[in-house]
Write an enzyme that holds these catalytic residues in place. Sequence first.
Site, PDB file in Angstrom:
ATOM      1  N   THR A  72     -50.295 -53.442 -24.792  1.00 36.77           N
ATOM      2  CA  THR A  72     -49.728 -53.094 -23.621  1.00 36.77           C
ATOM      3  C   THR A  72     -48.384 -54.027 -23.567  1.00 36.77           C
ATOM      4  O   THR A  72     -47.300 -53.527 -23.200  1.00 36.77           O
ATOM      5  CB  THR A  72     -50.594 -53.521 -22.364  1.00 36.77           C
ATOM      6  OG1 THR A  72     -51.510 -52.627 -22.212  1.00 36.77           O
ATOM      7  CG2 THR A  72     -49.464 -53.136 -21.123  1.00 36.77           C
ATOM      8  N   TYR A  97     -48.960 -45.334 -19.009  1.00 35.84           N
ATOM      9  CA  TYR A  97     -48.146 -45.898 -19.905  1.00 35.84           C
ATOM     10  C   TYR A  97     -49.013 -45.689 -21.416  1.00 35.84           C
ATOM     11  O   TYR A  97     -50.125 -45.538 -21.316  1.00 35.84           O
ATOM     12  CB  TYR A  97     -47.904 -47.409 -19.934  1.00 35.84           C
ATOM     13  CG  TYR A  97     -49.069 -48.230 -19.982  1.00 35.84           C
ATOM     14  CD1 TYR A  97     -49.883 -48.489 -19.017  1.00 35.84           C
ATOM     15  CD2 TYR A  97     -49.346 -49.134 -21.415  1.00 35.84           C
ATOM     16  CE1 TYR A  97     -50.892 -49.528 -19.170  1.00 35.84           C
ATOM     17  CE2 TYR A  97     -50.321 -49.716 -21.399  1.00 35.84           C
ATOM     18  CZ  TYR A  97     -51.317 -49.860 -20.357  1.00 35.84           C
ATOM     19  OH  TYR A  97     -52.523 -51.025 -20.472  1.00 35.84           O
ATOM     20  N   THR A 139     -54.719 -56.436 -24.894  1.00 31.58           N
ATOM     21  CA  THR A 139     -55.998 -57.250 -24.128  1.00 31.58           C
ATOM     22  C   THR A 139     -57.336 -56.743 -24.130  1.00 31.58           C
ATOM     23  O   THR A 139     -58.460 -57.317 -23.952  1.00 31.58           O
ATOM     24  CB  THR A 139     -55.548 -57.375 -22.752  1.00 31.58           C
ATOM     25  OG1 THR A 139     -55.719 -56.070 -21.868  1.00 31.58           O
ATOM     26  CG2 THR A 139     -54.404 -58.018 -22.499  1.00 31.58           C
ATOM     27  N   ASP A 140     -57.550 -55.302 -24.430  1.00 29.59           N
ATOM     28  CA  ASP A 140     -58.974 -55.077 -24.372  1.00 29.59           C
ATOM     29  C   ASP A 140     -59.878 -55.533 -25.439  1.00 29.59           C
ATOM     30  O   ASP A 140     -60.917 -55.818 -25.021  1.00 29.59           O
ATOM     31  CB  ASP A 140     -58.876 -53.327 -24.805  1.00 29.59           C
ATOM     32  CG  ASP A 140     -58.397 -52.392 -23.707  1.00 29.59           C
ATOM     33  OD1 ASP A 140     -58.216 -51.238 -23.664  1.00 29.59           O
ATOM     34  OD2 ASP A 140     -58.095 -53.195 -22.504  1.00 29.59           O
ATOM     35  N   LYS A 190     -62.116 -60.917 -21.044  1.00 26.34           N
ATOM     36  CA  LYS A 190     -61.678 -59.970 -19.973  1.00 26.34           C
ATOM     37  C   LYS A 190     -62.380 -59.395 -18.814  1.00 26.34           C
ATOM     38  O   LYS A 190     -63.420 -59.007 -19.195  1.00 26.34           O
ATOM     39  CB  LYS A 190     -61.007 -58.787 -20.797  1.00 26.34           C
ATOM     40  CG  LYS A 190     -60.000 -57.985 -19.968  1.00 26.34           C
ATOM     41  CD  LYS A 190     -59.179 -56.802 -20.764  1.00 26.34           C
ATOM     42  CE  LYS A 190     -58.242 -56.012 -19.750  1.00 26.34           C
ATOM     43  NZ  LYS A 190     -57.657 -55.028 -20.432  1.00 26.34           N
ATOM     44  N   GLU A 214     -88.659 -64.484 -22.587  1.00 23.98           N
ATOM     45  CA  GLU A 214     -89.765 -63.165 -22.591  1.00 23.98           C
ATOM     46  C   GLU A 214     -90.091 -62.576 -23.662  1.00 23.98           C
ATOM     47  O   GLU A 214     -91.070 -61.841 -23.833  1.00 23.98           O
ATOM     48  CB  GLU A 214     -89.141 -62.122 -21.508  1.00 23.98           C
ATOM     49  CG  GLU A 214     -89.214 -62.885 -19.939  1.00 23.98           C
ATOM     50  CD  GLU A 214     -88.831 -61.673 -19.048  1.00 23.98           C
ATOM     51  OE1 GLU A 214     -87.499 -61.568 -18.383  1.00 23.98           O
ATOM     52  OE2 GLU A 214     -89.477 -60.647 -18.818  1.00 23.98           O
TER      53      GLU A 214
HETATM   54  N1  DGL Z   1     -54.578 -50.031 -24.561  1.00 31.75           N
HETATM   55  C1  DGL Z   1     -55.014 -51.375 -24.287  1.00 31.75           C
HETATM   56  C2  DGL Z   1     -55.092 -52.451 -25.374  1.00 31.75           C
HETATM   57  O1  DGL Z   1     -54.012 -52.295 -26.220  1.00 31.75           O
HETATM   58  C3  DGL Z   1     -54.067 -51.869 -23.125  1.00 31.75           C
HETATM   59  C4  DGL Z   1     -54.432 -53.335 -22.482  1.00 31.75           C
HETATM   60  C5  DGL Z   1     -53.424 -54.154 -22.783  1.00 31.75           C
HETATM   61  O2  DGL Z   1     -52.843 -54.561 -23.908  1.00 31.75           O
HETATM   62  O3  DGL Z   1     -53.246 -54.868 -21.691  1.00 31.75           O
HETATM   63  O4  DGL Z   1     -55.657 -53.347 -25.447  1.00 31.75           O
END
Ligand code: DGL
Length: 350
Positions: A34, A47, A113-114, A186, A307
């Site tokens: 992003t 986006y 971020t993913d 995250k 367990e």
């Molecule tokens: N498509 C997601 C990624 O590239 C968007 C999330 C982001 O980068 O914040 O991880």
Amino acid sequence: MKLIKLFATLALTLAVCLSLEAKPKIRIIATGGTIAGVSSTSASSAYTAGQVGIQTLLDAVPQILNLAEVDGEQLVNIGSQDMNDEVWLKLAKRVNQLLNEEGYDGVVITHGTDTMEETAYFLNLTVKSDKPVVLAGSMRPSNAISADGPANLYNAVAAAVSPACKGMGVLCCMNNQLLDAKTVIKTHTIDCDTFEGGPSGIIGYVYNGEAYILQTPNNKHTVNSIFDVSKITKFPKVGIVYGYANASPLPMQAFVDANFDGIVLAGVGDGNFYKDVFEVAVKAQNQGIQIVRSSRCPTGPTCLNSEVDDEKYHFVASLSHNPQKARILLMLALTKTHDWQEIQQFFKEY
Ligand code: DGL
């Protein structure tokens, strides 16, 4: 008298030279996400990630040049949901080359971020340097109102030039916070404050171009890691199966039928299986597929011999690793050994 003037001139020249001493050399490796995303309108949340290149990112933050000598390269330009073993191998080898052969003082990686937490942990186990490696991303695209990418990038460079960040392992820098690769997660789908540092919290923060470290990671990483990808071209196959009430055994069976080398269970509670899934897991372990029990719970360890009698079934308990981190460690562990007790020791150390 002339001699005194000469010495004074020499001293002044030296002082000026020292004040202009070279800034740290930092390489920025862009992978997309992003931070490089573009939205159709700056107010829209719709986006596409991985649209703008490294130079556009750098042009948005000229203040970075006050911190370091910076240059950049575009490794890939993808949404990080498409991050894969091939990019990880290229990235780890390139970071090691920059830090150990090309004289860079640190590396910043811009990333979606993913899966940033996964790439950070993978690099934590495969980078062979104690110099700072800092990942930065953003939750808003580059042309959004109050885009968070430029500040995250600036802060990541500030961390990468900071002696305090040397030896901390791979870090993530988001929202003024520094998070270590093992615990970073995250936690929110759209919030800028999405990253957390697990039970131990954040490792530090960056403010006004300065990095401050609050605590030191106690797990093995980087120069103390046994894992070396320099000669690896392909990783063992390791999948994750999600646990839930009345769970179907089909996903785990599918990994077995596809000859996977390891399977991580994102189990319920303390890494527990539904009975039908458990039966497949025991058969899988008996045919040499290493099972690791982890948990879908966001916090708390998956304990050994709780367990489930791991000793009896030769299952590994993921301890403080969530499923996505457990998968990475198991994948690398299987490049070293198939012995469940040796793998369990890796989960205690890394
Ligand atoms: N498509 C997601 C990624 O590239 C968007 C999330 C982001 O980068 O914040 O991880």
